[in-house]
Design a protein around this motif. Structure first.
Motif, PDB file in Angstrom:
ATOM      1  N   ALA A 358     -17.701 -22.719 -31.073  1.00 18.59           N
ATOM      2  CA  ALA A 358     -18.256 -23.793 -30.216  1.00 18.59           C
ATOM      3  C   ALA A 358     -17.188 -24.696 -30.028  1.00 18.59           C
ATOM      4  O   ALA A 358     -17.027 -25.423 -28.925  1.00 18.59           O
ATOM      5  N   GLN A 359     -16.172 -25.057 -30.963  1.00 19.54           N
ATOM      6  CA  GLN A 359     -15.176 -25.863 -30.755  1.00 19.54           C
ATOM      7  C   GLN A 359     -14.005 -25.389 -29.656  1.00 19.54           C
ATOM      8  O   GLN A 359     -13.893 -26.173 -29.036  1.00 19.54           O
ATOM      9  N   ALA A 360     -13.838 -24.159 -29.750  1.00 18.38           N
ATOM     10  CA  ALA A 360     -13.022 -23.456 -28.667  1.00 18.38           C
ATOM     11  C   ALA A 360     -13.807 -23.398 -27.473  1.00 18.38           C
ATOM     12  O   ALA A 360     -12.870 -23.876 -26.442  1.00 18.38           O
ATOM     13  N   LEU A 361     -14.859 -23.159 -27.080  1.00 15.57           N
ATOM     14  CA  LEU A 361     -15.623 -23.264 -26.011  1.00 15.57           C
ATOM     15  C   LEU A 361     -16.144 -24.668 -25.412  1.00 15.57           C
ATOM     16  O   LEU A 361     -16.103 -24.757 -24.341  1.00 15.57           O
ATOM     17  N   ARG A 362     -15.766 -25.828 -26.220  1.00 16.53           N
ATOM     18  CA  ARG A 362     -15.685 -27.123 -25.730  1.00 16.53           C
ATOM     19  C   ARG A 362     -14.426 -27.765 -25.141  1.00 16.53           C
ATOM     20  O   ARG A 362     -14.191 -28.870 -24.475  1.00 16.53           O
ATOM     21  N   ALA A 363     -13.224 -26.752 -25.540  1.00 18.72           N
ATOM     22  CA  ALA A 363     -11.866 -27.322 -25.253  1.00 18.72           C
ATOM     23  C   ALA A 363     -11.396 -27.141 -23.992  1.00 18.72           C
ATOM     24  O   ALA A 363     -10.451 -27.592 -23.539  1.00 18.72           O
ATOM     25  N   PHE A 364     -12.134 -25.859 -23.204  1.00 17.22           N
ATOM     26  CA  PHE A 364     -11.679 -25.820 -21.817  1.00 17.22           C
ATOM     27  C   PHE A 364     -12.570 -25.819 -20.700  1.00 17.22           C
ATOM     28  O   PHE A 364     -13.754 -25.700 -21.159  1.00 17.22           O
ATOM     29  N   PRO A 365     -12.165 -25.947 -19.357  1.00 15.64           N
ATOM     30  CA  PRO A 365     -13.101 -26.431 -18.325  1.00 15.64           C
ATOM     31  C   PRO A 365     -13.831 -25.145 -17.813  1.00 15.64           C
ATOM     32  O   PRO A 365     -14.937 -25.218 -17.319  1.00 15.64           O
ATOM     33  N   ARG A 366     -13.113 -24.023 -17.610  1.00 14.30           N
ATOM     34  CA  ARG A 366     -13.692 -22.807 -16.804  1.00 14.30           C
ATOM     35  C   ARG A 366     -13.268 -21.476 -17.758  1.00 14.30           C
ATOM     36  O   ARG A 366     -12.081 -21.411 -17.984  1.00 14.30           O
ATOM     37  N   ILE A 367     -14.142 -21.020 -18.479  1.00 14.67           N
ATOM     38  CA  ILE A 367     -13.901 -19.947 -19.432  1.00 14.67           C
ATOM     39  C   ILE A 367     -14.525 -18.643 -19.276  1.00 14.67           C
ATOM     40  O   ILE A 367     -15.438 -18.528 -18.657  1.00 14.67           O
ATOM     41  N   ARG A 368     -13.484 -17.684 -19.173  1.00 18.25           N
ATOM     42  CA  ARG A 368     -14.086 -16.359 -19.204  1.00 18.25           C
ATOM     43  C   ARG A 368     -13.987 -15.802 -20.823  1.00 18.25           C
ATOM     44  O   ARG A 368     -12.885 -15.463 -21.242  1.00 18.25           O
ATOM     45  N   TRP A 369     -15.053 -15.757 -21.164  1.00 21.71           N
ATOM     46  CA  TRP A 369     -15.086 -15.890 -23.191  1.00 21.71           C
ATOM     47  C   TRP A 369     -15.307 -14.256 -23.379  1.00 21.71           C
ATOM     48  O   TRP A 369     -16.171 -13.423 -22.970  1.00 21.71           O
ATOM     49  N   ILE A 370     -14.357 -13.867 -24.283  1.00 22.67           N
ATOM     50  CA  ILE A 370     -14.420 -12.596 -24.877  1.00 22.67           C
ATOM     51  C   ILE A 370     -15.058 -12.921 -26.407  1.00 22.67           C
ATOM     52  O   ILE A 370     -14.652 -13.672 -27.161  1.00 22.67           O
ATOM     53  N   ALA A 371     -16.010 -12.361 -26.697  1.00 19.95           N
ATOM     54  CA  ALA A 371     -16.920 -12.264 -27.768  1.00 19.95           C
ATOM     55  C   ALA A 371     -17.475 -11.107 -28.273  1.00 19.95           C
ATOM     56  O   ALA A 371     -17.423 -10.175 -27.619  1.00 19.95           O
ATOM     57  N   GLY A 372     -17.744 -11.236 -29.424  1.00 15.22           N
ATOM     58  CA  GLY A 372     -18.306 -10.044 -30.169  1.00 15.22           C
ATOM     59  C   GLY A 372     -17.494  -9.545 -31.445  1.00 15.22           C
ATOM     60  O   GLY A 372     -16.494  -9.905 -31.788  1.00 15.22           O
ATOM     61  N   GLY A 373     -17.932  -8.559 -32.127  1.00 17.08           N
ATOM     62  CA  GLY A 373     -17.269  -7.903 -33.404  1.00 17.08           C
ATOM     63  C   GLY A 373     -18.759  -7.684 -34.146  1.00 17.08           C
ATOM     64  O   GLY A 373     -19.815  -7.161 -33.871  1.00 17.08           O
ATOM     65  N   LEU A 374     -18.463  -8.104 -35.552  1.00 17.20           N
ATOM     66  CA  LEU A 374     -19.388  -8.027 -36.604  1.00 17.20           C
ATOM     67  C   LEU A 374     -20.088  -9.195 -36.520  1.00 17.20           C
ATOM     68  O   LEU A 374     -19.636 -10.196 -37.291  1.00 17.20           O
ATOM     69  N   GLY A 375     -21.177  -9.278 -35.958  1.00 20.53           N
ATOM     70  CA  GLY A 375     -21.691 -10.515 -35.852  1.00 20.53           C
ATOM     71  C   GLY A 375     -22.469 -11.054 -37.215  1.00 20.53           C
ATOM     72  O   GLY A 375     -22.819 -10.335 -37.976  1.00 20.53           O
ATOM     73  N   LYS A 376     -22.865 -12.253 -37.297  1.00 21.69           N
ATOM     74  CA  LYS A 376     -23.180 -12.817 -38.485  1.00 21.69           C
ATOM     75  C   LYS A 376     -24.939 -13.110 -38.224  1.00 21.69           C
ATOM     76  O   LYS A 376     -25.306 -13.115 -36.960  1.00 21.69           O
ATOM     77  N   GLU A 377     -25.613 -13.669 -39.301  1.00 18.69           N
ATOM     78  CA  GLU A 377     -27.024 -14.050 -39.008  1.00 18.69           C
ATOM     79  C   GLU A 377     -27.154 -14.883 -38.022  1.00 18.69           C
ATOM     80  O   GLU A 377     -26.531 -16.059 -38.042  1.00 18.69           O
ATOM     81  N   GLY A 378     -28.106 -14.702 -37.246  1.00 20.91           N
ATOM     82  CA  GLY A 378     -28.424 -15.662 -36.208  1.00 20.91           C
ATOM     83  C   GLY A 378     -27.715 -15.262 -34.867  1.00 20.91           C
ATOM     84  O   GLY A 378     -28.009 -16.025 -33.902  1.00 20.91           O
ATOM     85  N   GLY A 379     -26.701 -14.471 -34.867  1.00 26.61           N
ATOM     86  CA  GLY A 379     -25.916 -14.254 -33.778  1.00 26.61           C
ATOM     87  C   GLY A 379     -25.184 -15.310 -33.053  1.00 26.61           C
ATOM     88  O   GLY A 379     -24.784 -16.345 -33.730  1.00 26.61           O
TER      89      GLY A 379
END
Length: 467
Positions: A358-379
């Motif tokens: 969330a901190q990283a997502l708040r830091a930039f104005p237009r984001i192409r977000w790469i996410a995923g891996g071994l997710g934690k509880e609640g995703g």
């Protein structure tokens, strides 16, 4: 190396032959103890034998009959979700259990310290997010100001591998909850608490146990100065516990959520401006905007915590500001790795939970977000309020499809692999976009650790130019 004191000619068992375990065994031997090593894996036992460290099978009956102490590597559970059988056997035999951090603090202050005009000091940093950057930032600013400093613990070198600190030197330690939870000695001169968010809850039996592990850094040894982030209820409570009066100068409160007032010692940042106040008067300020190594509010929080710790060492504000401006950032933490055709590529592989993402997502104005891996509880459901800048998500790894279901109307693509995600994001990115790796998940489905995942991202970005 810091030789471990207090175990002359005594047998000390060491469980786990990774980086910290090997360093502990070497330091025990250097201090006159007889280390006896064990690892549940054959590779660890081979590493110990290669260094001439004797093995003892700590799983057999009677293994602890002549053992003075058991030293445990941080990744081995000692209580939750269940104690490792070797640790349980030691406890049943009445053998004390410690870790390398505890050995460090009990061994650091030797008789030679009396010869120093200015005794070496220790700054220890803990918290959920930002502790690596905060620790590295403190270390960098000290070096930039000409203060001899070493960085160790959960970052840099193993804590017992460092050189004995000299006159006026500072040791900066990053400490995880795994390390603070078990150490029998915790006596830093300055202790820093960055923030708290849910993480490692299975290891600590819930949020209360997790906070209790962090709190030990402050409660066990009573640091001369406590730098405490007060933007969460736990930090506010901890600051209240440490202070003897409203204006107690031993506690420095830190915030990026609000302006701090009152008679105490405060450091806060609002709209990119850091301010230091004491007794209600501003005595220092820094414009954090435009410092390339510290983008975003989360890094402003790191800057505030580092600034406060350095001020507790009486470093001048101008010297701290110079260090902040020359800080290049930390690998895998909001690390700008390339700018290509107006598109910035940022590696935040260390964002392994939703709060750091969330901190990283708040830091930039237009984001192409790469996410995923071994997710934690609640995703990633909790990230819904932070996705406003996301143009599109590119999902990888084990949790890709689960994350896709939680994205709602956010455009997304299941790419499976990191290479495919980088290629797809780069092909669609426009000038002004940021391609951000902030996985919000652990790496262990496809990579051995977050560092290797970050290195793979950097390699994939570099490969774009070869196409």
């Amino acid at each position: 190396m810091i030789p471990v004191s207090g175990f002359d000619d005594l047998n000390v068992a060491v469980l786990g032959m990774g980086r910290s375990g090997l360093a502990a065994a070497r330091a025990l031997r250097a201090g006159g103890a007889v280390p006896l090593a064990w690892d549940d894996g054959a590779e660890g036992r081979v590493r110990a034998e290669a260094e001439g460290i004797a093995l003892r099978d700590l799983t057999r009956p009677g293994a602890f009959d002549d053992i003075a102490c058991l030293v445990v590597s941080p990744g081995i559970p000692h209580l939750y979700p269940a104690p490792n059988p070797v640790i349980r056997a030691a406890l049943e035999a009445g053998v004390p259990v410690d870790n390398d951090i505890g050995l460090f603090f009990r061994s650091l202050a030797t008789d030679g310290f009396a010869d120093h005009d200015t005794p070496p000091r220790v700054i220890a940093v803990t918290g959920s997010n930002g502790k690596s950057t905060t620790s590295a930032l403190i270390h960098h600013c000290l070096q930039a100001a000409g203060v001899p400093a070493q960085l160790a613990g959960n970052i840099g070198r193993g804590v017992l591998d460092i050189d004995p600190p000299g006159d006026g030197a500072v040791v900066v330690l990053e400490l995880s909850s795994y390390q603070t939870d078990l150490a029998r000695a915790l006596t830093p001169d300055i202790a820093v608490f960055t923030n708290l968010s849910p993480d490692h809850l299975d290891r600590h039996g819930g949020m209360g146990g997790y906070f209790a592990a962090k709190r030990r850094l402050f409660a066990e040894g009573g640091p001369d100065r406590a730098v405490i982030g007060v933007d969460e209820a736990e930090g506010l409570f901890l600051a209240g516990q440490m202070a003897e009066a409203p204006g107690d100068p031993r506690v420095i409160r830190v915030s990026v959520a609000r302006k701090l007032a009152g008679p105490g010692w405060n450091v806060h940042a609002r709209k990119g401006f850091l301010a230091e106040t004491r007794k209600g008067k501003q005595i220092g300020s820094i414009d954090l905007r435009g410092i390339p190594g510290l983008p975003g509010t989360h890094n402003h929080q790191n800057a505030c915590a580092a600034y406060a710790a350095l001020r507790a060492l009486n470093l001048a504000p101008r010297a701290i500001e110079a260090g902040l401006r020359s800080f290049a950032g930390l690998a895998h933490r909001s690390q700008t790795v390339a700018t290509r055709a107006g598109v910035t590529f940022v590696n935040d592989s260390k964002a392994t939970n939703v709060d750091s993402a969330a901190q990283a997502l708040r830091a930039f104005p237009r984001i192409r977000w790469i996410a995923g891996g071994l997710g934690k509880e609640g995703g990633i459901a909790a990230l819904a309020p932070d996705l406003g800048a996301v143009v599109k998500a590119y999902l990888i790894g084990h949790s890709a499809r689960d994350f896709a279901l939680q994205l709602g109307v956010i455009p997304h693509e299941i790419c499976e692999t990191l290479d495919a995600a980088v290629a797809a994001a780069a092909a669609e990115a426009e000038p002004g976009d940021t391609v951000l790796l902030a996985p919000a998940a652990a790496s262990f489905d496809q990579f051995p650790d977050f560092e290797k995942r970050g290195e793979a991202f950097i390699a994939a970005v570099a490969a774009l130019d070869a196409r």
